[in-house]
Design an enzyme around this catalytic site. Structure first.
Site, PDB file in Angstrom:
ATOM      1  CD1 TRP A 111      -3.035   1.302   0.679  1.00 35.42           C
ATOM      2  CD2 TRP A 111      -1.647   2.368   2.041  1.00 35.42           C
ATOM      3  NE1 TRP A 111      -3.599   2.518   0.986  1.00 35.42           N
ATOM      4  CE2 TRP A 111      -2.761   3.191   1.828  1.00 35.42           C
ATOM      5  CE3 TRP A 111      -0.625   2.828   2.876  1.00 35.42           C
ATOM      6  CZ2 TRP A 111      -2.885   4.448   2.404  1.00 35.42           C
ATOM      7  CZ3 TRP A 111      -0.757   4.075   3.454  1.00 35.42           C
ATOM      8  CH2 TRP A 111      -1.876   4.865   3.211  1.00 35.42           C
ATOM      9  CG  HIS A 112       3.243   2.462   3.172  1.00 38.01           C
ATOM     10  ND1 HIS A 112       2.643   1.470   3.918  1.00 38.01           N
ATOM     11  CD2 HIS A 112       3.058   3.614   3.858  1.00 38.01           C
ATOM     12  CE1 HIS A 112       2.138   2.008   5.011  1.00 38.01           C
ATOM     13  NE2 HIS A 112       2.357   3.302   4.990  1.00 38.01           N
ATOM     14  N   GLY A 113       3.822   1.491  -1.404  1.00 35.29           N
ATOM     15  CA  GLY A 113       4.520   1.612  -2.682  1.00 35.29           C
ATOM     16  C   GLY A 113       4.863   0.251  -3.240  1.00 35.29           C
TER      17      GLY A 113
END
Length: 180
Positions: A111-113
Site C-alpha cells: 500500500w505504501h509503494g
C-alpha cells in the site's frame, strides 16, 4: 529531515552516522504524520466534526503489537477491519492467524509503494507480529523491565524505518551494513 537525508544518501556512512540518520528519520516520520493528522483533527473540530486521534505515543510501546495500536491508527484500523477480519482474523486457528498477519502486513507494505523495500518493511512487521503472538504473553521478553521492553521495541521499529526510508532494497541492505 536533512539529517536523515544526509545519512541515507551518504555513500558509506559510518555506524554512528547511520544510527543518527535512522533516529532522525524515526522522529521525522512521526512528526510529519502526527502533525498533519493533528491538523486534520483540529480543522475537523473547527468545522464541527469529531475525529479520533491518529497517533498515541507509539514510540512508548512495549511491543510491536502495541506499536500498531498506537501508530497511524486509521491505517491500522483499515488493515484490521478490511483485511485481517475478512481473512478470518484469529478465529481459524494458530497457523491461519500467522498467515493472515503475514498477508495483511505484506499488503500494508505494498500500500505504501510497489517497491521491494516496502514489501520487506511489511514482511518484517508481519514476522515481528507473528513472533510476538507465537511466543505468547509469558515470554522472557514480557518479563523484562518496562524500560527495556520499550527500548527494544523502539530499536525493532528503527530497523523497519531503514526499509521504509531507503530508496530501494539494495540501499536498505547497504544501510544495515553501515549500522553494524
Amino acid at each position: 529531515g536533512s539529517v536523515a537525508d544526509a545519512a541515507f544518501s551518504a555513500a558509506n556512512p559510518l555506524p554512528l552516522d547511520a544510527w543518527v540518520g535512522v533516529l532522525a528519520y524515526a522522529f521525522q516520520i512521526y512528526f510529519d504524520f502526527c502533525g498533519y493528522s493533528d491538523m486534520a483533527v483540529g480543522l475537523g473540530r473547527m468545522l464541527g466534526f469529531e475525529y479520533p486521534k491518529n497517533f498515541d505515543a507509539p514510540y512508548r510501546s512495549e511491543s510491536i503489537t502495541e506499536f500498531w495500536r498506537r501508530w497511524h491508527i486509521s491505517l491500522s484500523s483499515v488493515l484490521r477491519d478490511y483485511l485481517y477480519f475478512p481473512l478470518g482474523g484469529n478465529r481459524l486457528g494458530e497457523v491461519r492467524t500467522y498467515v493472515n498477519l503475514a498477508i495483511v502486513m505484506l499488503l500494508g507494505g505494498l500500500w505504501h509503494g510497489a517497491k521491494w523495500n516496502f514489501l520487506a518493511w511489511g514482511a518484517y512487521h508481519g514476522l515481528l507480529l507473528i513472533g510476538e503472538r507465537w511466543r505468547g504473553k509469558t515470554s522472557l521478553y514480557s518479563q523484562l523491565p518496562r524500560v527495556l521492553r520499550v527500548g527494544l521495541t523502539f530499536v525493532l521499529v528503527l530497523f523497519s524505518w531503514v526499509f521504509f526510508r531507503a530508496d530501494d532494497l539494495t540501499a536498505a541492505l547497504h544501510y544495515f551494513g553501515a549500522l553494524f
